[in-house]
Scaffold this motif. Structure first.
Motif, PDB file in Angstrom:
ATOM      1  N   THR A 257       0.828  -1.210   0.000  1.00  0.00           N
ATOM      2  CA  THR A 257       0.000   0.000   0.000  1.00  0.00           C
ATOM      3  C   THR A 257       0.861   1.258   0.000  1.00  0.00           C
ATOM      4  N   LYS A 258       1.930   1.264   0.782  1.00  0.00           N
ATOM      5  CA  LYS A 258       2.838   2.418   0.818  1.00  0.00           C
ATOM      6  C   LYS A 258       3.573   2.570  -0.509  1.00  0.00           C
ATOM      7  N   ILE A 259       3.922   1.451  -1.137  1.00  0.00           N
ATOM      8  CA  ILE A 259       4.574   1.524  -2.451  1.00  0.00           C
ATOM      9  C   ILE A 259       3.602   2.115  -3.474  1.00  0.00           C
TER      10      ILE A 259
ATOM     11  N   ILE B  95      -2.976  -9.835  -3.245  1.00  0.00           N
ATOM     12  CA  ILE B  95      -3.652  -8.721  -2.581  1.00  0.00           C
ATOM     13  C   ILE B  95      -4.879  -8.336  -3.400  1.00  0.00           C
ATOM     14  N   HIS B  96      -6.028  -8.344  -2.754  1.00  0.00           N
ATOM     15  CA  HIS B  96      -7.280  -7.925  -3.401  1.00  0.00           C
ATOM     16  C   HIS B  96      -7.887  -6.794  -2.586  1.00  0.00           C
TER      17      HIS B  96
ATOM     18  N   HIS C  24      -0.497  -8.044 -10.596  1.00  0.00           N
ATOM     19  CA  HIS C  24      -1.235  -7.195 -11.520  1.00  0.00           C
ATOM     20  C   HIS C  24      -2.151  -8.085 -12.365  1.00  0.00           C
ATOM     21  N   PRO C  25      -3.434  -7.723 -12.512  1.00  0.00           N
ATOM     22  CA  PRO C  25      -4.392  -8.618 -13.173  1.00  0.00           C
ATOM     23  C   PRO C  25      -4.157  -8.873 -14.655  1.00  0.00           C
TER      24      PRO C  25
ATOM     25  N   ILE D 230      -0.865 -16.892  -8.278  1.00  0.00           N
ATOM     26  CA  ILE D 230      -2.220 -17.390  -8.534  1.00  0.00           C
ATOM     27  C   ILE D 230      -2.195 -18.516  -9.558  1.00  0.00           C
ATOM     28  N   PHE D 231      -1.522 -18.285 -10.687  1.00  0.00           N
ATOM     29  CA  PHE D 231      -1.515 -19.275 -11.771  1.00  0.00           C
ATOM     30  C   PHE D 231      -0.530 -20.412 -11.556  1.00  0.00           C
ATOM     31  N   LYS D 232       0.404 -20.224 -10.608  1.00  0.00           N
ATOM     32  CA  LYS D 232       1.429 -21.243 -10.336  1.00  0.00           C
ATOM     33  C   LYS D 232       2.220 -21.590 -11.597  1.00  0.00           C
ATOM     34  N   LYS D 233       2.500 -20.575 -12.394  1.00  0.00           N
ATOM     35  CA  LYS D 233       3.328 -20.706 -13.592  1.00  0.00           C
ATOM     36  C   LYS D 233       4.432 -19.657 -13.510  1.00  0.00           C
ATOM     37  N   THR D 234       5.599 -19.983 -14.039  1.00  0.00           N
ATOM     38  CA  THR D 234       6.680 -19.003 -14.065  1.00  0.00           C
ATOM     39  C   THR D 234       6.370 -17.937 -15.112  1.00  0.00           C
TER      40      THR D 234
END
Length: 162
Positions: free
Chosen positions: A67-69, A105-106, A114-115, A138-142
């Protein structure tokens, strides 16, 4: 300390200078840049009738929370002349948080990862240059796998320096 990946982009004014200025401001306000991709040139994504973009991905070590970033990079965008008029429109500078550690983070004002990472070659290509094996939480992909799976047709290439 936190590891954050930031995407910087610009297509108005002097984009190469603005990316450099953004790096200086990020160092001052966010933390130490430990890796920086090459600068890449790409067609605009989302709103196509606009100038070519320059983009770069930075790995930053920061004591700040996500959030601070976000607050710091929004302040940097203001300092560097960003005026928000159109989503995905032309801009003097844009700074996005791609990843913050391995966190998900949602919040209403912040989505991490980033979505759109997996949909944008202008993000994936520079991200692969500096963090090909970082795994999307989320996707568990590199990042490398995400790039191989990308369906983005837009061309991205290393920018030629003048």
């Amino acid at each position: 300390m936190n590891v954050v990946y930031l995407l910087t982009g610009a297509n108005l004014g002097n984009p190469e200078k603005q990316l450099k200025d953004a790096m200086n401001e990020i160092t001052e306000r966010v933390g130490k840049i430990t890796k920086a991709s090459s600068i890449y040139e790409s067609e605009a994504w989302g709103v196509e009738d606009q100038p070519i973009f320059l983009n770069q991905v930075l790995e930053v070590i920061s004591p700040l929370s996500a959030t601070k970033i976000l607050q710091a990079i929004q302040q940097i965008e203001l300092v560097l002349g960003r005026i928000r008029t159109q989503r995905w429109g032309s801009r003097t500078i844009d700074i996005d948080i791609l990843y913050f550690n391995n966190e998900i983070i949602h919040d209403p004002d912040l989505q991490v990862p980033h979505p759109y990472i997996q949909e944008r070659n202008f993000t994936l290509i520079p991200l692969n240059e500096i963090a090909p094996n970082f795994e999307h939480p989320i996707f568990k992909k590199t990042n490398q796998q995400l790039l191989m799976d990308s369906k983005d047709p837009l061309h991205v290439k290393i920018a030629k320096h003048e």
